[in-house]
Design an enzyme around this catalytic site. Structure first.
Site, PDB file in Angstrom:
ATOM      1  N   TYR A   1     -12.353  -1.867  12.708  1.00 23.58           N
ATOM      2  CA  TYR A   1     -10.612  -0.803  12.377  1.00 23.58           C
ATOM      3  C   TYR A   1      -9.440  -1.528  14.349  1.00 23.58           C
ATOM      4  O   TYR A   1      -8.333  -1.729  13.492  1.00 23.58           O
ATOM      5  CB  TYR A   1     -10.830   0.259  12.277  1.00 23.58           C
ATOM      6  CG  TYR A   1      -8.802   1.016  11.746  1.00 23.58           C
ATOM      7  CD1 TYR A   1      -8.533   1.292  10.755  1.00 23.58           C
ATOM      8  CD2 TYR A   1      -8.617   1.970  12.927  1.00 23.58           C
ATOM      9  CE1 TYR A   1      -7.655   0.987  10.371  1.00 23.58           C
ATOM     10  CE2 TYR A   1      -7.349   2.510  12.604  1.00 23.58           C
ATOM     11  CZ  TYR A   1      -6.493   2.067  11.163  1.00 23.58           C
ATOM     12  OH  TYR A   1      -6.025   2.675  11.108  1.00 23.58           O
ATOM     13  N   ALA A   2     -10.369  -0.957  15.467  1.00 27.01           N
ATOM     14  CA  ALA A   2      -9.597  -0.547  16.402  1.00 27.01           C
ATOM     15  C   ALA A   2      -8.924  -2.431  16.757  1.00 27.01           C
ATOM     16  O   ALA A   2      -8.219  -2.666  17.473  1.00 27.01           O
ATOM     17  CB  ALA A   2     -10.408  -0.671  17.410  1.00 27.01           C
ATOM     18  N   ALA A   3     -10.218  -3.652  16.187  1.00 29.89           N
ATOM     19  CA  ALA A   3      -9.854  -5.295  15.863  1.00 29.89           C
ATOM     20  C   ALA A   3      -9.120  -5.111  15.585  1.00 29.89           C
ATOM     21  O   ALA A   3      -8.570  -6.279  16.002  1.00 29.89           O
ATOM     22  CB  ALA A   3     -11.342  -5.577  16.338  1.00 29.89           C
TER      23      ALA A   3
ATOM     24  N   ASP B   1      -3.597  -7.591  -3.930  1.00 26.64           N
ATOM     25  CA  ASP B   1      -4.255  -7.079  -2.913  1.00 26.64           C
ATOM     26  C   ASP B   1      -4.558  -8.190  -1.427  1.00 26.64           C
ATOM     27  O   ASP B   1      -4.017  -9.236  -1.903  1.00 26.64           O
ATOM     28  CB  ASP B   1      -5.981  -8.048  -3.311  1.00 26.64           C
ATOM     29  CG  ASP B   1      -6.878  -7.685  -2.307  1.00 26.64           C
ATOM     30  OD1 ASP B   1      -6.553  -7.673  -1.571  1.00 26.64           O
ATOM     31  OD2 ASP B   1      -8.474  -8.250  -2.232  1.00 26.64           O
TER      32      ASP B   1
ATOM     33  N   LYS C   1      -6.073  -3.313  13.962  1.00 20.69           N
ATOM     34  CA  LYS C   1      -5.236  -2.965  15.038  1.00 20.69           C
ATOM     35  C   LYS C   1      -4.798  -3.448  16.081  1.00 20.69           C
ATOM     36  O   LYS C   1      -2.995  -3.960  16.419  1.00 20.69           O
ATOM     37  CB  LYS C   1      -5.079  -1.433  14.994  1.00 20.69           C
ATOM     38  CG  LYS C   1      -5.547  -1.046  13.674  1.00 20.69           C
ATOM     39  CD  LYS C   1      -4.234  -1.289  12.125  1.00 20.69           C
ATOM     40  CE  LYS C   1      -4.489  -0.337  10.987  1.00 20.69           C
ATOM     41  NZ  LYS C   1      -3.620  -0.784  10.092  1.00 20.69           N
TER      42      LYS C   1
ATOM     43  N   SER D   1       0.493   3.388  -2.665  1.00 21.00           N
ATOM     44  CA  SER D   1       0.568   4.328  -4.118  1.00 21.00           C
ATOM     45  C   SER D   1       0.183   5.287  -3.846  1.00 21.00           C
ATOM     46  O   SER D   1      -0.340   6.859  -4.213  1.00 21.00           O
ATOM     47  CB  SER D   1      -0.521   3.927  -4.660  1.00 21.00           C
ATOM     48  OG  SER D   1      -1.564   3.650  -3.537  1.00 21.00           O
TER      49      SER D   1
ATOM     50  N   ILE E   1      -2.165  11.835  11.578  1.00 23.38           N
ATOM     51  CA  ILE E   1      -1.135  11.290  10.591  1.00 23.38           C
ATOM     52  C   ILE E   1      -1.999  12.752   9.487  1.00 23.38           C
ATOM     53  O   ILE E   1      -3.026  12.156   8.634  1.00 23.38           O
ATOM     54  CB  ILE E   1      -0.384  10.217   9.257  1.00 23.38           C
ATOM     55  CG1 ILE E   1      -0.233   9.331  10.917  1.00 23.38           C
ATOM     56  CG2 ILE E   1       0.370  11.015   8.948  1.00 23.38           C
ATOM     57  CD1 ILE E   1       0.842   9.873  11.891  1.00 23.38           C
TER      58      ILE E   1
ATOM     59  N   GLY F   1       0.731  -1.590   0.005  1.00 23.47           N
ATOM     60  CA  GLY F   1      -0.295  -0.179  -0.108  1.00 23.47           C
ATOM     61  C   GLY F   1       1.132   1.816   0.244  1.00 23.47           C
ATOM     62  O   GLY F   1       1.106   1.899   0.583  1.00 23.47           O
TER      63      GLY F   1
HETATM   64  P1  NAP Z   1      -4.175   5.652   3.119  1.00 20.89           P
HETATM   65  O1  NAP Z   1      -3.420   6.757   2.491  1.00 20.89           O
HETATM   66  O2  NAP Z   1      -5.348   4.749   2.541  1.00 20.89           O
HETATM   67  O3  NAP Z   1      -3.308   4.436   1.538  1.00 20.89           O
HETATM   68  C1  NAP Z   1      -3.710   3.528   1.881  1.00 20.89           C
HETATM   69  C2  NAP Z   1      -2.657   2.266   0.502  1.00 20.89           C
HETATM   70  O4  NAP Z   1      -3.006   0.964   0.843  1.00 20.89           O
HETATM   71  C3  NAP Z   1      -3.030   2.523  -1.005  1.00 20.89           C
HETATM   72  O5  NAP Z   1      -1.905   2.682  -0.844  1.00 20.89           O
HETATM   73  C4  NAP Z   1      -4.739   1.281  -1.402  1.00 20.89           C
HETATM   74  O6  NAP Z   1      -3.386   1.108  -2.783  1.00 20.89           O
HETATM   75  C5  NAP Z   1      -3.198   0.519  -0.294  1.00 20.89           C
HETATM   76  N1  NAP Z   1      -3.972  -0.673  -0.224  1.00 20.89           N
HETATM   77  C6  NAP Z   1      -5.413  -0.455   0.637  1.00 20.89           C
HETATM   78  N2  NAP Z   1      -5.954  -1.338   0.730  1.00 20.89           N
HETATM   79  C7  NAP Z   1      -5.474  -2.289  -0.556  1.00 20.89           C
HETATM   80  C8  NAP Z   1      -4.856  -3.528  -0.351  1.00 20.89           C
HETATM   81  N3  NAP Z   1      -6.342  -5.079  -0.148  1.00 20.89           N
HETATM   82  N4  NAP Z   1      -4.242  -4.607  -0.312  1.00 20.89           N
HETATM   83  C9  NAP Z   1      -3.382  -3.955  -1.065  1.00 20.89           C
HETATM   84  N5  NAP Z   1      -3.081  -2.198  -0.834  1.00 20.89           N
HETATM   85  C10 NAP Z   1      -4.202  -1.678  -0.722  1.00 20.89           C
HETATM   86  O7  NAP Z   1      -3.373   5.051   4.070  1.00 20.89           O
HETATM   87  P2  NAP Z   1      -2.810   5.768   5.083  1.00 20.89           P
HETATM   88  O8  NAP Z   1      -3.350   6.433   6.261  1.00 20.89           O
HETATM   89  O9  NAP Z   1      -1.240   6.053   4.443  1.00 20.89           O
HETATM   90  O10 NAP Z   1      -2.740   4.962   6.259  1.00 20.89           O
HETATM   91  C11 NAP Z   1      -1.812   3.670   6.377  1.00 20.89           C
HETATM   92  C12 NAP Z   1      -1.994   2.360   6.953  1.00 20.89           C
HETATM   93  O11 NAP Z   1      -1.413   3.597   8.566  1.00 20.89           O
HETATM   94  C13 NAP Z   1      -2.994   1.831   7.358  1.00 20.89           C
HETATM   95  O12 NAP Z   1      -2.119   0.578   7.886  1.00 20.89           O
HETATM   96  C14 NAP Z   1      -3.874   2.940   8.354  1.00 20.89           C
HETATM   97  O13 NAP Z   1      -4.279   2.293   9.386  1.00 20.89           O
HETATM   98  C15 NAP Z   1      -2.325   3.230   9.070  1.00 20.89           C
HETATM   99  N6  NAP Z   1      -2.500   4.142   9.830  1.00 20.89           N
HETATM  100  C16 NAP Z   1      -2.667   5.665   9.784  1.00 20.89           C
HETATM  101  C17 NAP Z   1      -2.896   6.964  10.014  1.00 20.89           C
HETATM  102  C18 NAP Z   1      -3.509   8.324  10.099  1.00 20.89           C
HETATM  103  O14 NAP Z   1      -3.807   8.859  10.111  1.00 20.89           O
HETATM  104  N7  NAP Z   1      -3.073   8.063   8.629  1.00 20.89           N
HETATM  105  C19 NAP Z   1      -2.536   6.349  11.417  1.00 20.89           C
HETATM  106  C20 NAP Z   1      -2.762   5.670  12.102  1.00 20.89           C
HETATM  107  C21 NAP Z   1      -2.747   4.047  11.182  1.00 20.89           C
HETATM  108  P3  NAP Z   1      -4.550   2.347  -3.668  1.00 20.89           P
HETATM  109  O15 NAP Z   1      -4.788   3.421  -3.334  1.00 20.89           O
HETATM  110  O16 NAP Z   1      -4.445   1.775  -4.672  1.00 20.89           O
HETATM  111  O17 NAP Z   1      -6.136   2.241  -3.357  1.00 20.89           O
END
Ligand code: NAP
Length: 248
Positions: A156-158, A64, A160, A15, A189, A13
């Site tokens: 989501y909490a479960a 995926d 993580k 992109s 973030i 993930g």
């Molecule tokens: P994001 O901007 O929504 O990006 C998610 C990424 O995961 C994208 O590249 C997406 O690809 C890819 N993805 C989604 N489903 C997928 C799948 N089934 N297989 C492969 N790739 C997949 O998310 P983010 O905010 O950067 O978060 C990244 C991680 O940090 C996540 O695990 C999230 O739970 C965790 N996190 C984020 C925050 C925050 O504040 N942002 C806080 C705590 C934890 P596409 O672009 O093709 O959809």
């Protein structure tokens, strides 16, 4: 000093968001990067070109992470192309928020599959290579929500919290083979996604954080850099909150 010169890193993930930020920082540190995306083919190709222009080798794969067979096929393709894998970052994740009262079974299952089962799929697929190498670092993206819980995010909490249990168990199982496994729990973030939210709401969140700002993708990437590199050679089974003091 480049901390990951010549290392091969998988990031799921990447992109956009945090995964992309990790790829950018890791490329600066000399890592070769294989990353996945779900559907953002255009952004993935742009990132692949951007990273390759820095002189490292990078390739994006549509895969995926929640699909067991696709995860295995992806790792096989990376091994064929890059030769080995030194670091795995399980970053792909989604949210499907709702109060428990309104949450569908489908939305519960989907979040568990993408956020938690994916970590099992990818770790299973990479395990043999790291065992053979007698070295490896696995980094799993959890969340402060997995540590503390959050109303409206039971699924989501479960998922993580499950990632944290999985991380500690892998650390115990594979420590004797010099394979380390740690988790990162980011707080709030700021990404392209949060930039679209109401500014007053976002400012309220910033004000409630001890460091008085949201985190950047670079903040999370730097924590990943620590866990991926030899700087953390004696650290395993840990959860590092990257949250500006939110849970303090
Ligand atoms: P994001 O901007 O929504 O990006 C998610 C990424 O995961 C994208 O590249 C997406 O690809 C890819 N993805 C989604 N489903 C997928 C799948 N089934 N297989 C492969 N790739 C997949 O998310 P983010 O905010 O950067 O978060 C990244 C991680 O940090 C996540 O695990 C999230 O739970 C965790 N996190 C984020 C925050 C925050 O504040 N942002 C806080 C705590 C934890 P596409 O672009 O093709 O959809």
């Amino acid at each position: 000093m480049k901390l990951l010169e010549g290392k091969v890193v998988i990031i799921t993930g990447a992109s956009r968001g945090i995964g992309k930020g990790i790829a950018e920082v890791f490329a600066q540190h000399g890592a070769n990067i294989a990353f996945t995306y779900s559907s953002s083919a255009e952004s993935a190709l742009a990132l692949e070109n951007q990273l390759n222009a820095t002189g490292i080798k990078a390739k994006g794969y549509q895969s995926d992470a929640s699909d067991f067979n696709q995860a295995q096929a992806f790792v096989d393709a990376v091994l064929a192309e890059f030769g080995t894998v030194d670091v795995l970052i399980n970053n792909a994740g989604i949210t499907k928020d709702n109060l428990l009262m309104r949450m569908s079974e489908e939305d519960f299952d989907k979040v568990i599959e993408v956020n938690l089962k994916s970590v099992f799929n990818m770790t299973k697929a990479i395990q043999k290579t790291m065992l053979k190498n007698r070295a490896g670092s696995i980094i799993n993206m959890s969340s402060v929500v997995g540590v503390k819980g959050n109303a409206g995010q039971t699924n989501y909490a479960a998922s993580k919290a499950g990632v944290i249990g999985f991380t500690k168990s892998v650390a115990l199982e594979l420590g004797s083979r010099n394979i380390r496994c740690n988790a990162i729990a980011p707080g709030f973030i700021e990404t392209e996604m949060t930039a679209k939210l109401n500014e007053d709401v976002v400012q309220g969140w910033r004000d409630s954080i001890p460091l008085k700002r949201g985190g950047t993708t670079e903040d999370v990437a730097n924590a990943c850099l620590f866990f991926a590199s030899d700087m953390s050679a004696y650290v395993t089974g840990q959860v590092l909150n990257v949250d500006g003091g939110m849970l303090t």
